[in-house]
Design an enzyme around this catalytic site. Structure first.
Site, PDB file in Angstrom:
ATOM      1  N   HIS A 122      -7.525 -12.306   5.336  1.00  0.00           N
ATOM      2  CA  HIS A 122      -7.857 -11.497   6.823  1.00  0.00           C
ATOM      3  C   HIS A 122      -8.726 -12.233   7.785  1.00  0.00           C
ATOM      4  O   HIS A 122      -9.912 -12.256   7.374  1.00  0.00           O
ATOM      5  CB  HIS A 122      -8.613 -10.322   6.466  1.00  0.00           C
ATOM      6  CG  HIS A 122      -7.699  -9.302   5.795  1.00  0.00           C
ATOM      7  ND1 HIS A 122      -8.029  -7.970   5.608  1.00  0.00           N
ATOM      8  CD2 HIS A 122      -6.489  -9.391   5.133  1.00  0.00           C
ATOM      9  CE1 HIS A 122      -7.064  -7.215   4.738  1.00  0.00           C
ATOM     10  NE2 HIS A 122      -6.297  -8.057   4.638  1.00  0.00           N
ATOM     11  N   ARG A 147      -3.732 -13.283   8.123  1.00  0.00           N
ATOM     12  CA  ARG A 147      -3.571 -12.069   8.808  1.00  0.00           C
ATOM     13  C   ARG A 147      -4.318 -12.204  10.191  1.00  0.00           C
ATOM     14  O   ARG A 147      -5.726 -12.576   9.914  1.00  0.00           O
ATOM     15  CB  ARG A 147      -3.689 -10.867   8.365  1.00  0.00           C
ATOM     16  CG  ARG A 147      -3.218  -9.807   8.933  1.00  0.00           C
ATOM     17  CD  ARG A 147      -3.869  -8.303   8.009  1.00  0.00           C
ATOM     18  NE  ARG A 147      -5.334  -8.035   8.224  1.00  0.00           N
ATOM     19  CZ  ARG A 147      -5.602  -6.895   8.099  1.00  0.00           C
ATOM     20  NH1 ARG A 147      -5.170  -6.199   7.495  1.00  0.00           N
ATOM     21  NH2 ARG A 147      -6.928  -6.500   8.415  1.00  0.00           N
ATOM     22  N   TYR A 159      -9.969  -1.051  14.076  1.00  0.00           N
ATOM     23  CA  TYR A 159      -9.737  -1.570  12.710  1.00  0.00           C
ATOM     24  C   TYR A 159      -9.546  -3.042  12.498  1.00  0.00           C
ATOM     25  O   TYR A 159      -8.783  -3.846  13.408  1.00  0.00           O
ATOM     26  CB  TYR A 159      -8.361  -0.889  12.095  1.00  0.00           C
ATOM     27  CG  TYR A 159      -7.927  -1.686  10.843  1.00  0.00           C
ATOM     28  CD1 TYR A 159      -8.205  -1.197   9.879  1.00  0.00           C
ATOM     29  CD2 TYR A 159      -6.773  -2.475  10.864  1.00  0.00           C
ATOM     30  CE1 TYR A 159      -8.012  -1.986   8.596  1.00  0.00           C
ATOM     31  CE2 TYR A 159      -6.393  -3.107   9.590  1.00  0.00           C
ATOM     32  CZ  TYR A 159      -6.946  -2.776   8.581  1.00  0.00           C
ATOM     33  OH  TYR A 159      -6.598  -3.534   7.663  1.00  0.00           O
ATOM     34  N   ASP A 220      -1.343  -6.492  11.166  1.00  0.00           N
ATOM     35  CA  ASP A 220      -1.379  -4.966  10.980  1.00  0.00           C
ATOM     36  C   ASP A 220      -1.552  -4.048  12.102  1.00  0.00           C
ATOM     37  O   ASP A 220      -2.730  -3.976  12.600  1.00  0.00           O
ATOM     38  CB  ASP A 220      -2.425  -4.639   9.968  1.00  0.00           C
ATOM     39  CG  ASP A 220      -2.350  -3.583   8.923  1.00  0.00           C
ATOM     40  OD1 ASP A 220      -1.714  -2.722   9.570  1.00  0.00           O
ATOM     41  OD2 ASP A 220      -3.061  -3.439   7.996  1.00  0.00           O
ATOM     42  N   HIS A 222      -1.467  -0.669  11.717  1.00  0.00           N
ATOM     43  CA  HIS A 222      -2.388   0.225  11.127  1.00  0.00           C
ATOM     44  C   HIS A 222      -1.842   1.602  11.707  1.00  0.00           C
ATOM     45  O   HIS A 222      -2.679   2.567  11.934  1.00  0.00           O
ATOM     46  CB  HIS A 222      -3.697   0.073  11.367  1.00  0.00           C
ATOM     47  CG  HIS A 222      -4.489   0.287   9.983  1.00  0.00           C
ATOM     48  ND1 HIS A 222      -5.323   1.309   9.936  1.00  0.00           N
ATOM     49  CD2 HIS A 222      -4.718  -0.396   8.903  1.00  0.00           C
ATOM     50  CE1 HIS A 222      -5.878   1.450   8.741  1.00  0.00           C
ATOM     51  NE2 HIS A 222      -5.444   0.173   7.924  1.00  0.00           N
ATOM     52  N   GLU A 246       2.967  -5.289  10.355  1.00  0.00           N
ATOM     53  CA  GLU A 246       2.743  -4.174   9.231  1.00  0.00           C
ATOM     54  C   GLU A 246       2.322  -2.755   9.819  1.00  0.00           C
ATOM     55  O   GLU A 246       1.539  -2.799  10.805  1.00  0.00           O
ATOM     56  CB  GLU A 246       1.527  -4.589   8.409  1.00  0.00           C
ATOM     57  CG  GLU A 246       0.915  -3.594   7.282  1.00  0.00           C
ATOM     58  CD  GLU A 246      -0.163  -3.961   6.539  1.00  0.00           C
ATOM     59  OE1 GLU A 246      -0.660  -5.268   6.652  1.00  0.00           O
ATOM     60  OE2 GLU A 246      -0.742  -3.173   5.986  1.00  0.00           O
ATOM     61  N   GLU A 272       1.394   0.914   2.522  1.00  0.00           N
ATOM     62  CA  GLU A 272       0.302   0.817   1.591  1.00  0.00           C
ATOM     63  C   GLU A 272      -0.314   2.559   1.551  1.00  0.00           C
ATOM     64  O   GLU A 272      -0.944   2.555   0.533  1.00  0.00           O
ATOM     65  CB  GLU A 272      -0.730   0.249   2.399  1.00  0.00           C
ATOM     66  CG  GLU A 272      -1.321   0.553   3.652  1.00  0.00           C
ATOM     67  CD  GLU A 272      -2.364  -0.131   4.481  1.00  0.00           C
ATOM     68  OE1 GLU A 272      -2.223  -1.508   4.332  1.00  0.00           O
ATOM     69  OE2 GLU A 272      -3.142   0.374   5.061  1.00  0.00           O
ATOM     70  N   ARG A 293       4.711  -2.542   0.864  1.00  0.00           N
ATOM     71  CA  ARG A 293       3.386  -2.882   1.027  1.00  0.00           C
ATOM     72  C   ARG A 293       2.617  -1.944  -0.280  1.00  0.00           C
ATOM     73  O   ARG A 293       1.269  -1.939  -0.268  1.00  0.00           O
ATOM     74  CB  ARG A 293       2.752  -2.308   2.167  1.00  0.00           C
ATOM     75  CG  ARG A 293       3.194  -3.262   3.455  1.00  0.00           C
ATOM     76  CD  ARG A 293       2.220  -4.506   3.291  1.00  0.00           C
ATOM     77  NE  ARG A 293       0.753  -4.321   3.473  1.00  0.00           N
ATOM     78  CZ  ARG A 293      -0.112  -5.062   2.937  1.00  0.00           C
ATOM     79  NH1 ARG A 293      -0.166  -5.793   1.986  1.00  0.00           N
ATOM     80  NH2 ARG A 293      -1.466  -4.586   3.417  1.00  0.00           N
ATOM     81  N   HIS A 322      -0.056  -4.209  -1.449  1.00  0.00           N
ATOM     82  CA  HIS A 322      -1.538  -4.075  -0.814  1.00  0.00           C
ATOM     83  C   HIS A 322      -2.621  -4.861  -1.758  1.00  0.00           C
ATOM     84  O   HIS A 322      -2.521  -4.734  -2.913  1.00  0.00           O
ATOM     85  CB  HIS A 322      -1.738  -2.504  -0.663  1.00  0.00           C
ATOM     86  CG  HIS A 322      -2.725  -2.172   0.221  1.00  0.00           C
ATOM     87  ND1 HIS A 322      -3.291  -0.826   0.117  1.00  0.00           N
ATOM     88  CD2 HIS A 322      -3.271  -2.668   1.300  1.00  0.00           C
ATOM     89  CE1 HIS A 322      -4.045  -0.883   1.168  1.00  0.00           C
ATOM     90  NE2 HIS A 322      -4.143  -1.863   1.858  1.00  0.00           N
ATOM     91  N   GLU A 349      -1.480  -9.779  -0.782  1.00  0.00           N
ATOM     92  CA  GLU A 349      -2.712  -9.774   0.121  1.00  0.00           C
ATOM     93  C   GLU A 349      -3.722  -9.974  -0.698  1.00  0.00           C
ATOM     94  O   GLU A 349      -3.927  -9.464  -1.869  1.00  0.00           O
ATOM     95  CB  GLU A 349      -2.761  -8.436   0.970  1.00  0.00           C
ATOM     96  CG  GLU A 349      -4.156  -8.109   1.639  1.00  0.00           C
ATOM     97  CD  GLU A 349      -4.008  -6.708   2.036  1.00  0.00           C
ATOM     98  OE1 GLU A 349      -3.397  -5.640   1.686  1.00  0.00           O
ATOM     99  OE2 GLU A 349      -4.727  -6.625   3.488  1.00  0.00           O
ATOM    100  N   TRP A 412      -5.792   6.079  12.517  1.00  0.00           N
ATOM    101  CA  TRP A 412      -6.795   5.083  12.334  1.00  0.00           C
ATOM    102  C   TRP A 412      -6.201   3.826  11.968  1.00  0.00           C
ATOM    103  O   TRP A 412      -5.640   3.323  11.434  1.00  0.00           O
ATOM    104  CB  TRP A 412      -7.979   5.374  11.689  1.00  0.00           C
ATOM    105  CG  TRP A 412      -8.852   4.300  11.386  1.00  0.00           C
ATOM    106  CD1 TRP A 412      -9.861   3.455  12.200  1.00  0.00           C
ATOM    107  CD2 TRP A 412      -9.040   3.508  10.131  1.00  0.00           C
ATOM    108  NE1 TRP A 412     -10.284   2.632  11.550  1.00  0.00           N
ATOM    109  CE2 TRP A 412      -9.649   2.561  10.486  1.00  0.00           C
ATOM    110  CE3 TRP A 412      -8.106   3.545   8.790  1.00  0.00           C
ATOM    111  CZ2 TRP A 412     -10.266   1.581   9.305  1.00  0.00           C
ATOM    112  CZ3 TRP A 412      -8.762   2.777   7.802  1.00  0.00           C
ATOM    113  CH2 TRP A 412      -9.799   1.785   8.106  1.00  0.00           C
TER     114      TRP A 412
HETATM  115  O1  EZ4 Z   1      -6.961   0.266   5.723  1.00  0.00           O
HETATM  116  O2  EZ4 Z   1      -7.478  -0.573   2.295  1.00  0.00           O
HETATM  117  O3  EZ4 Z   1      -3.671  -4.065   5.030  1.00  0.00           O
HETATM  118  N1  EZ4 Z   1      -4.648  -3.668   4.750  1.00  0.00           N
HETATM  119  C1  EZ4 Z   1      -5.256  -2.323   5.148  1.00  0.00           C
HETATM  120  C2  EZ4 Z   1      -6.585  -1.901   4.660  1.00  0.00           C
HETATM  121  C3  EZ4 Z   1      -6.509  -0.552   4.476  1.00  0.00           C
HETATM  122  C4  EZ4 Z   1      -7.688  -0.061   3.528  1.00  0.00           C
HETATM  123  C5  EZ4 Z   1      -7.742   1.395   3.262  1.00  0.00           C
HETATM  124  O4  EZ4 Z   1      -8.477   1.892   1.927  1.00  0.00           O
HETATM  125  O5  EZ4 Z   1      -4.588  -1.597   6.063  1.00  0.00           O
HETATM  126  O6  EZ4 Z   1      -7.466  -2.568   5.366  1.00  0.00           O
HETATM  127 CO    CO Z   2      -2.530  -2.377   6.138  1.00  0.00          CO
END
Ligand code: EZ4
Ligand code: CO
Length: 412
Positions: A122, A147, A159, A220, A222, A246, A272, A293, A322, A349, A412
């Protein structure tokens, strides 16, 4: 070989983890990860109050029967708490079976289909120089895929960007940061989809210009976009050749992905927060995604995730399990054994755990030249030091949540 005891161990070295430890009358032990980020104690109660009493005296070899018994006898189906609890039992039983066989777990799943698992890390930054430095640090560590998350001008905290984390302990500390904050209330972050959609393509253009066309890049979303916004984003990122985009929309509406798919060739990854095959049925049969995921931990364990991935394989959909820090070393090991064995592995990941976590969980996995391998020890290759674990009691922690500028709560 009967299950003689079952212990639920809660520990918070760098963060909260819930682990199920099963012991057989032969003296074998097995570990399963039951960590559900921000809702850990619900799974502890589910296991201690409703599952452990059912396990004592059962044949430890009957993994599938135990899975079906726990899933169907509960009557109330699915859900993250139930499926994390079942996952922990399933993984602990696979750990025991592999130890009984004297083999690393992946051998029982069909043996190795590859020499190692390509992992992605990440990277993020508040601005381009910071992001570039962070990408370089991942390349230096050997990562072959990265990522990319970025701050967005005008937004205070979003995030995936450590530099913006608001809690003292996390401020600017790690870029692959831990979003769950140790506090009595969740941290509030902010969101504006228009600002994000305007800013993101330029960041990917800059990253491609700096690091070239070869490196697989991921992103991501999210769950924060509507289908039409996600379609627009996928289209605008096409020139930068993403490995995947993602969670572009909230995943519970599978049909929404039809619209996204019709508009973009950017590969899509999702799942995820899913917990059973039913969350994937439309996505897989209509080939609306490219990567699954799910984590072993949140999807009913190795038995259930392997079935989902075998189903996905018929549609040329691959794994992208995940692997954030809230998947414990036990859950990560389970992912590595499964990923090594299946044919349709895609990418794994990988965020490394902190030093305290590694003092509680002894592990045999390796990370060499960007490739993970679970090791050759019988079972999962993870043990838990109960005395060390006992030094770190549970601490209240929550994932953040989002509000728009006018105060509306947003995904979120
Ligand atoms: O937000 O694991 O792709 N990874 C993610 C993570 C999730 C957290 C939530 O528990 O989106 O960072
Ligand atoms: Co994610």
């Amino acid at each position: 070989m009967k299950i003689q005891s079952a212990e639920v161990i809660v520990t918070s070295p760098d963060r909260n983890f819930v682990t199920l430890k099963l012991t057989t009358d032969d003296g074998l032990t097995g570990l399963g990860d039951a960590t559900l980020n921000g809702r850990e104690l619900a799974v502890v109660s589910y296991l201690r109050d409703h599952v452990v009493p059912l396990l004592i005296g059962r044949d430890a070899h009957q993994i599938e029967d135990t899975w079906q018994f726990l899933y169907r006898s509960a009557y109330w189906r699915r859900g993250p708490v139930t499926m994390a609890a079942i996952a922990a039992v399933d993984v602990a039983l696979w750990d025991i079976k592999a130890k009984a066989a004297g083999m690393p777990l992946y051998q029982l799943l069909g043996g190795a289909s590859r020499t190692g698992l390509m992992a992605y890390g990440h990277a993020s930054g508040r601005d381009l120089p910071e992001l570039f430095d962070n990408v370089r640090s991942y390349l230096d560590k050997g990562y072959k895929a990265i990522r990319i998350q970025t701050a967005v001008p005008g937004l205070r905290a979003i995030y995936g960007v450590a530099g913006n984390a608001t809690t003292e302990g996390n401020k600017g500390k790690r870029y692959d940061y831990e979003p769950a904050q140790r506090a009595d209330l969740p941290v509030e972050e902010d969101w504006d989809t228009r600002k994000y959609l305007t800013h993101l393509p330029g960041v990917f253009e800059a990253v491609r210009n700096e690091f070239g066309a070869d490196i697989p890049l991921l992103h991501d979303g999210h769950h924060r976009m509507t289908p039409i916004q996600a379609a627009k984003l996928g289209k605008s990122l096409e020139p930068y050749d993403l490995f995947w985009l993602e969670d572009c929309t909230p995943a519970e509406n599978q049909a929404a992905l039809r619209l996204v798919r019709q508009h973009t060739t950017t590969p899509l990854a999702i799942g995820e927060v899913f917990n059973t095959v039913w969350d994937y049925q439309t996505l897989i049969t209509e080939q609306l995604i490219d990567y699954v995921r799910s984590a072993v931990t949140h999807t009913g364990g190795i038995s259930a995730l392997k079935k989902i991935l075998d189903f996905a394989a018929q549609y040329q959909i691959k794994s992208g399990m995940h692997g954030p820090t809230d998947i414990s070393p036990v859950g990560m090991a389970a992912a590595m054994h499964l990923g090594l064995a299946i044919h349709n592995f895609g990418i794994q990941e990988y965020m490394s755990h902190g030093a305290l976590t590694n003092s509680v969980f002894q592990q045999t996995f390796t990370f060499t030249d960007g490739m993970l391998h679970p090791g050759e020890q019988p079972g999962l290759g993870v043990s838990l030091d109960v005395d060390e674990a006992g030094k770190y009691p549970y601490q209240t922690a929550y994932l953040p949540y989002n509000r728009l500028a006018d105060g509306t709560v947003h995904d979120w």
